[in-house]
Write an enzyme that holds these catalytic residues in place. Sequence first.
Site, PDB file in Angstrom:
ATOM      1  N   LYS A 276      44.313  38.974 -17.178  1.00  0.00           N
ATOM      2  CA  LYS A 276      43.068  39.499 -17.757  1.00  0.00           C
ATOM      3  C   LYS A 276      43.053  41.026 -17.632  1.00  0.00           C
ATOM      4  O   LYS A 276      43.500  41.571 -16.620  1.00  0.00           O
ATOM      5  CB  LYS A 276      41.876  38.877 -17.016  1.00  0.00           C
TER       6      LYS A 276
ATOM      7  N   SER B 127      33.073  32.827 -15.458  1.00  0.00           N
ATOM      8  CA  SER B 127      33.985  33.433 -16.432  1.00  0.00           C
ATOM      9  C   SER B 127      35.413  32.913 -16.417  1.00  0.00           C
ATOM     10  O   SER B 127      36.194  33.246 -17.318  1.00  0.00           O
ATOM     11  CB  SER B 127      34.012  34.949 -16.252  1.00  0.00           C
TER      12      SER B 127
ATOM     13  N   SER C  72      33.922  35.123 -19.666  1.00  0.00           N
ATOM     14  CA  SER C  72      34.517  36.315 -20.207  1.00  0.00           C
ATOM     15  C   SER C  72      36.045  36.291 -20.238  1.00  0.00           C
ATOM     16  O   SER C  72      36.646  37.098 -20.948  1.00  0.00           O
ATOM     17  CB  SER C  72      34.067  37.525 -19.387  1.00  0.00           C
TER      18      SER C  72
END
Lengths: 483, 98
Positions: free
Chosen positions: A80, A179, A155
């Site tokens: 990420k 997330s 997310s």
Amino acid sequence: MDNLKDLTIKSFGEGLREKKFSAMEATLAYFENIKKTDPSLGAYLHLMEESAVTQAEKVDLALQNDENLGALAGVPLAIKDNILIKGHPATAASKMLKDYVASYNASVINKLEKSGAIFLGKTNMDEFAMGSSTENSAFRLTRNPRDMERVPGGSSGGSAAAVAGDLALAALGSDTGGSIRQPAALCGVVGLKSTYGTVSRSGLIAMASSLDQIGPITKTVADAAQVFMAIQGSDPLDNTNVGLEYDPKEILEPKLENVKKLRIGVPKEFMVGGLEDKVQAGIEQAIEKIKSLGLEFKTISLPNAKYALSTYYIIMPAEVSSNLARFDGIRYGTRDGENKKQSLLDIYLSERGRGFGAETKRRIILGTFVLSSGYYDAYYEKAQRVRALMRRDLNEAFKEVDVILSPTTPTTAFKIGEKTSDPLSMYLSDIFTIPANMAEIPAISIPVEKFKEGELPVGFQLMGRRFREADILGLGQYYEKLN
Amino acid sequence: MASPINKKVLQSLSGLARLELQDKEADKILEDLRNILDHFNELQELDTSSVVSEVIPEKGRKIFREDEERIGTNLGAGKESFPQTEDGFLAIPPVFKD
């Protein structure tokens, strides 16, 4: 390397050691798939082909020389974009950091490098990890590989999409209110948020420091256990790290006799109303399957869980407004619009105004409000007290049961654009995942069943006691053997 | 209950947060915040007077580490990604206007 679909970390390790393929072949096969698929999927923000090839060469050389290989040797991972890898961009999907290049490695990256993993690239996300659909990225849209008209969740949407679309064998995400688990559920993969303080946050771009935790997104629970073992452990660079090292045997090789002893609680507050039919049916299916293992079920009550959303959306923005103060437009940012006549204050105002997206601004303002004099007691302090109540509820429940089962999300993946204009309806996506962050306990999202073409995936969540990742990972590993 | 937030409060908040908002943006944030704060009102029905929060930041707590050499602190790293430099120094705008 033509079948990436059936590959897991376990089968990858076996194939590599039996020399069915090399780390280089595997790495190149993933890049080939990325180049073919990612222009339409949008999972990645930045590819790291050159450094990945160098890493693969090292693994193959070690293999040739019969050297000891790390547990994740050659495993191609997606990371990420809020986790720092030295020498590579880390934008957190924000215009504010569009030119930022990390000057050091996150501690999890050092640990993964030690275990031999290969980094394919940095994945798309909601700006600074704020969102539930990855639509808040400043740079691109990510689609759900199971249905390209729908969001991947967020997310960590890029990481979940990369794993579900075979653009990485596994990935790292970060989880502040769901997330990791919510996108994992929406994309039909596994996502683990471990106990707060068990995985170092050093080198993670902070969002809400009392809630953030890095964790794996993988195809199977067994894989999640492998990646978790590689990234957990003590770290002097994170002063909230508890310094605990987990026993690999209990995490990686759970015993059925221990799993069978687990008592499962289902919170009655989580099972009434508001659930999409498909999610409701999925949860019932998961419960039936677990019952077939001979486990005992009990209905429990978490009376304050209904306040989770309000509590979270006070505490989290308060921490966001403090953490994001460091992005002042001077040390980071573009300074594109800078005019020599401007004072420092003018630059702060204009750079932050231009550098942050709508959701980020909304949360900074909300956080500034709940911390401001006159409102602090009514909002921030109140929310901290309710957080204590929610922890108390969970502690009480864990006196009677060992694991709590619930849906991960109230709905399956929603359409792109469906919720962007109404922040409250978007926030509701995290209603079941927030309590685990509030109480600092481990939680995992697991697909109810193997993905079937044309159907949207449903995930269920298992929450465990603090530091009892072994319980949820153990049950999860036996659950997936039933599929 | 009247919303505790209005245009004037929002202006003051955006100043405190060092965040310039365009008019249209401010209108949307105002509307969203009103809805969100309305939702938060549900917390007022809960009596928390006897609850001791475990996570309210402690006042006066000090954590000092031993003053000894430890892991490298990355000194100087990141200089190359600083937006502006001049003769090896980091260039920042003037604090005061001319």
